[in-house]
Design a protein around this motif. Structure first.
Motif, PDB file in Angstrom:
ATOM      1  N   ARG A 142      -6.250  15.069  -2.316  1.00  0.00           N
ATOM      2  CA  ARG A 142      -5.234  14.003  -2.300  1.00  0.00           C
ATOM      3  C   ARG A 142      -5.475  12.990  -3.414  1.00  0.00           C
ATOM      4  N   LYS A 143      -4.379  12.389  -3.826  1.00  0.00           N
ATOM      5  CA  LYS A 143      -4.477  11.296  -4.802  1.00  0.00           C
ATOM      6  C   LYS A 143      -4.955  10.045  -4.064  1.00  0.00           C
ATOM      7  N   ILE A 144      -5.904   9.336  -4.670  1.00  0.00           N
ATOM      8  CA  ILE A 144      -6.448   8.119  -4.030  1.00  0.00           C
ATOM      9  C   ILE A 144      -6.160   6.920  -4.921  1.00  0.00           C
ATOM     10  N   VAL A 145      -5.645   5.848  -4.307  1.00  0.00           N
ATOM     11  CA  VAL A 145      -5.516   4.594  -5.055  1.00  0.00           C
ATOM     12  C   VAL A 145      -6.447   3.571  -4.409  1.00  0.00           C
ATOM     13  N   TYR A 146      -6.910   2.658  -5.239  1.00  0.00           N
ATOM     14  CA  TYR A 146      -7.939   1.719  -4.779  1.00  0.00           C
ATOM     15  C   TYR A 146      -7.392   0.298  -4.737  1.00  0.00           C
ATOM     16  N   ALA A 147      -7.653  -0.408  -3.648  1.00  0.00           N
ATOM     17  CA  ALA A 147      -7.278  -1.819  -3.531  1.00  0.00           C
ATOM     18  C   ALA A 147      -8.571  -2.630  -3.687  1.00  0.00           C
ATOM     19  N   SER A 148      -8.636  -3.395  -4.760  1.00  0.00           N
ATOM     20  CA  SER A 148      -9.899  -4.067  -5.097  1.00  0.00           C
ATOM     21  C   SER A 148     -10.254  -5.184  -4.120  1.00  0.00           C
ATOM     22  N   CYS A 149     -11.505  -5.181  -3.714  1.00  0.00           N
ATOM     23  CA  CYS A 149     -12.037  -6.265  -2.874  1.00  0.00           C
ATOM     24  C   CYS A 149     -13.083  -6.981  -3.718  1.00  0.00           C
ATOM     25  N   THR A 150     -12.832  -8.226  -3.994  1.00  0.00           N
ATOM     26  CA  THR A 150     -13.703  -8.972  -4.893  1.00  0.00           C
ATOM     27  C   THR A 150     -14.067 -10.304  -4.252  1.00  0.00           C
ATOM     28  N   ARG A 151     -14.954 -10.995  -4.931  1.00  0.00           N
ATOM     29  CA  ARG A 151     -15.351 -12.322  -4.468  1.00  0.00           C
ATOM     30  C   ARG A 151     -14.106 -13.217  -4.389  1.00  0.00           C
ATOM     31  N   GLU A 152     -13.177 -13.015  -5.338  1.00  0.00           N
ATOM     32  CA  GLU A 152     -11.980 -13.870  -5.411  1.00  0.00           C
ATOM     33  C   GLU A 152     -11.098 -13.703  -4.174  1.00  0.00           C
ATOM     34  N   ASN A 153     -10.941 -12.476  -3.669  1.00  0.00           N
ATOM     35  CA  ASN A 153     -10.094 -12.322  -2.471  1.00  0.00           C
ATOM     36  C   ASN A 153     -10.923 -12.225  -1.185  1.00  0.00           C
ATOM     37  N   GLY A 154     -12.148 -12.722  -1.241  1.00  0.00           N
ATOM     38  CA  GLY A 154     -12.998 -12.741  -0.044  1.00  0.00           C
ATOM     39  C   GLY A 154     -13.324 -11.331   0.438  1.00  0.00           C
ATOM     40  N   PHE A 155     -13.270 -10.350  -0.481  1.00  0.00           N
ATOM     41  CA  PHE A 155     -13.540  -8.939  -0.163  1.00  0.00           C
ATOM     42  C   PHE A 155     -12.562  -8.386   0.863  1.00  0.00           C
ATOM     43  N   LEU A 156     -11.353  -8.995   0.903  1.00  0.00           N
ATOM     44  CA  LEU A 156     -10.320  -8.528   1.829  1.00  0.00           C
ATOM     45  C   LEU A 156      -9.042  -8.254   1.032  1.00  0.00           C
ATOM     46  N   ALA A 157      -8.863  -7.006   0.623  1.00  0.00           N
ATOM     47  CA  ALA A 157      -7.656  -6.643  -0.129  1.00  0.00           C
ATOM     48  C   ALA A 157      -6.442  -6.753   0.779  1.00  0.00           C
ATOM     49  N   MET A 158      -5.324  -7.180   0.183  1.00  0.00           N
ATOM     50  CA  MET A 158      -4.079  -7.294   0.947  1.00  0.00           C
ATOM     51  C   MET A 158      -3.060  -6.308   0.386  1.00  0.00           C
ATOM     52  N   PRO A 159      -2.043  -5.950   1.186  1.00  0.00           N
ATOM     53  CA  PRO A 159      -1.064  -4.969   0.700  1.00  0.00           C
ATOM     54  C   PRO A 159      -0.263  -5.503  -0.468  1.00  0.00           C
ATOM     55  N   ASP A 160       0.176  -4.574  -1.310  1.00  0.00           N
ATOM     56  CA  ASP A 160       0.966  -4.938  -2.486  1.00  0.00           C
ATOM     57  C   ASP A 160       2.229  -4.069  -2.439  1.00  0.00           C
ATOM     58  N   ASP A 161       3.376  -4.713  -2.327  1.00  0.00           N
ATOM     59  CA  ASP A 161       4.630  -3.966  -2.189  1.00  0.00           C
ATOM     60  C   ASP A 161       4.921  -3.073  -3.395  1.00  0.00           C
ATOM     61  N   HIS A 162       4.254  -3.343  -4.499  1.00  0.00           N
ATOM     62  CA  HIS A 162       4.497  -2.519  -5.688  1.00  0.00           C
ATOM     63  C   HIS A 162       3.651  -1.241  -5.689  1.00  0.00           C
ATOM     64  N   VAL A 163       2.716  -1.157  -4.766  1.00  0.00           N
ATOM     65  CA  VAL A 163       1.855   0.036  -4.731  1.00  0.00           C
ATOM     66  C   VAL A 163       2.249   0.877  -3.523  1.00  0.00           C
ATOM     67  N   GLN A 164       2.567   2.140  -3.779  1.00  0.00           N
ATOM     68  CA  GLN A 164       2.975   3.012  -2.683  1.00  0.00           C
ATOM     69  C   GLN A 164       1.758   3.746  -2.125  1.00  0.00           C
ATOM     70  N   ALA A 165       1.607   3.696  -0.800  1.00  0.00           N
ATOM     71  CA  ALA A 165       0.525   4.443  -0.158  1.00  0.00           C
ATOM     72  C   ALA A 165       1.062   5.013   1.144  1.00  0.00           C
ATOM     73  N   ASP A 166       0.668   6.232   1.469  1.00  0.00           N
ATOM     74  CA  ASP A 166       1.123   6.870   2.709  1.00  0.00           C
ATOM     75  C   ASP A 166       0.061   6.781   3.799  1.00  0.00           C
ATOM     76  N   ILE A 167      -1.186   6.809   3.373  1.00  0.00           N
ATOM     77  CA  ILE A 167      -2.313   6.751   4.313  1.00  0.00           C
ATOM     78  C   ILE A 167      -3.219   5.625   3.835  1.00  0.00           C
ATOM     79  N   ILE A 168      -3.521   4.676   4.731  1.00  0.00           N
ATOM     80  CA  ILE A 168      -4.302   3.505   4.316  1.00  0.00           C
ATOM     81  C   ILE A 168      -5.541   3.400   5.211  1.00  0.00           C
ATOM     82  N   TYR A 169      -6.697   3.459   4.607  1.00  0.00           N
ATOM     83  CA  TYR A 169      -7.933   3.275   5.381  1.00  0.00           C
ATOM     84  C   TYR A 169      -8.330   1.805   5.342  1.00  0.00           C
ATOM     85  N   LEU A 170      -8.509   1.217   6.513  1.00  0.00           N
ATOM     86  CA  LEU A 170      -9.043  -0.147   6.584  1.00  0.00           C
ATOM     87  C   LEU A 170     -10.264  -0.108   7.495  1.00  0.00           C
ATOM     88  N   CYS A 171     -11.295  -0.849   7.129  1.00  0.00           N
ATOM     89  CA  CYS A 171     -12.495  -0.941   7.962  1.00  0.00           C
ATOM     90  C   CYS A 171     -12.791  -2.423   8.144  1.00  0.00           C
TER      91      CYS A 171
END
Ligand code: MLT
Length: 392
Positions: A142-171
């Motif tokens: 499968r194709k994998i896209v990455y949502a960056s978790c950085t110090r700036e976003n408190g290591f909590l990536a948020m959804p982006d309407d411009h990025v299409q994803a069908d399966i989203i892993y959150l932990c």
């Protein structure tokens, strides 16, 4: 014959296998040194007394004709599923026992769930990320896209309407960063998934470490029942890393591509999995009794105190870190601009302490390092002293 060529796209070794290999090589070359392992998140306290009693009772029943059991039900015994449903209810979340599958752990189910999804789905993972989500989807091509978790976003990536994803892993609380989503943040992910016909694969393996009001289940969020699957584990909650037991919740109303997801997973499990052994399911149910919950709380508090000890040393050293509050993991910035593997080697050679290089969890983990609070107390204190002596 041909092998699955997708395996050629994997990094050569599984992260924790690589760490074990490097550690063992060091120990072999330096037999006089005492190495302290705060790398893989493996527990060190024994199982709770009520759990051991249930395990023994379950084993004894297997030795008697009248109570002997053969194959368990594919989705788990009713008593175990009811115990899990009761645990959810205590935390204010309603899931029906027949939406619960007893598993041998969240690692297997988060790795295997892809069996029921097409290879052409786009998978989104946060970065850094528990390597199982990535590796299992690379294996499936499968194709994998990455949502960056950085110090700036408190290591909590948020959804982006411009990025299409069908399966989203959150932990959440997150492995490795320890960051936990609040209810509003999770609601944003749920809304994204419902709007985009996506599915959230929610790994709640560390929910028992939450101490503030962050949700302990995605099903505490309105709308999650039509877009989410939740995976949980007794490994960290109750010390089952070696005993193996977890559970997966799939709401009956979760439908995608004209298929009921619960029914598809049942079909997959019935084909490829023969369930968790009876004594282990007895032990798991005992965890969720009043007595069990009180006993595991003692162990959880012990690990939390370890986390506090590690965190206070980092405070003293002026090293930036997160985690350790809603999570057993401390995620720190490598000192003096060192790279993750460089710091791994430096710490192993000079303090004989093993941690996990952040880079092993993804590009955004470069320059970071993870320490676990699952160690034995004396070892944790000694490791912290060694780190302080080395870095001060
Ligand atoms: C970890 O250290 O990240 C975990 O223990 C690995 C796992 O749960 O498989």
């Amino acid at each position: 014959m041909k092998i699955n060529k997708n395996y050629d796209n994997l990094v050569p070794s599984y992260l924790f296998a690589e760490i074990a290999a490097r550690t063992n090589a060091y120990i072999k070359a330096n037999p006089d040194k005492r190495v302290i392992k705060l790398g893989i998140g493996d527990v060190t306290l024994p199982l709770a007394p009520v759990v051991i009693d249930a395990l023994k009772k379950g084993a004894d029943e297997l030795g008697v004709k009248e109570t002997f059991k053969g194959y368990p039900e594919y989705e788990g015994y009713d008593f175990a599923r009811e115990a899990v449903a009761g645990y959810y209810q205590r935390n204010g979340v309603t899931v029906a026992p027949d939406e619960i599958f007893i598993s041998d752990g969240a690692k297997s189910d988060t790795g295997n769930i892809g069996d029921i999804f097409g290879a052409d789905n786009v998978v989104m993972v946060t970065d850094p990320v528990y390597p199982v989500y990535v590796d299992s989807n690379i294996m499936a091509g499968r194709k994998i896209v990455y949502a960056s978790c950085t110090r700036e976003n408190g290591f909590l990536a948020m959804p982006d309407d411009h990025v299409q994803a069908d399966i989203i892993y959150l932990c959440s609380p997150n492995n490795p960063t320890g960051a936990a989503y609040n209810a509003d943040q999770l609601k944003a992910w749920v809304d994204y998934a419902n709007k985009n016909d996506a599915i959230i694969l929610y790994d709640a393996a560390y929910e028992a470490f939450i101490t503030d009001d962050c949700p302990r289940s995605i099903f505490a969020i309105d709308g999650a029942r039509t877009c989410a699957i939740e995976f949980c584990s007794l490994s960290k909650t109750a010390g089952f890393t070696g005993t193996r037991c977890g559970y997966t919740v799939i709401p009956k109303e979760l439908v995608r591509d004209g298929h009921n997801i619960h029914d598809l997973w049942y079909r997959r499990e019935a084909t490829k999995f023969n369930g968790v052994s009876y004594p282990v399911q007895c032990a798991a149910a005992a965890v969720f009794s009043d007595e069990g919950l009180a006993q595991i709380r003692e162990s959880l508090n012990y690990y939390k105190e370890n986390a506090r000890i590690i965190a206070s040393a980092l405070d003293e050293l002026g090293i930036y870190y997160t985690g350790g509050k809603n999570s057993p993991y401390i995620w720190l910035e490598c000192p003096n601009g060192m790279g993750s593997w460089e710091f791994f080697d430096y710490l192993l050679r000079n303090a004989q302490v093993v941690g996990t290089p952040g880079e092993g969890f993804g590009k955004c983990g470069e320059g970071y390092f993870r320490l676990t609070s699952f160690g034995d107390r004396d070892n944790t204190i000694e490791a912290v002293e060694r780190i302080k002596n080395l870095l001060k």
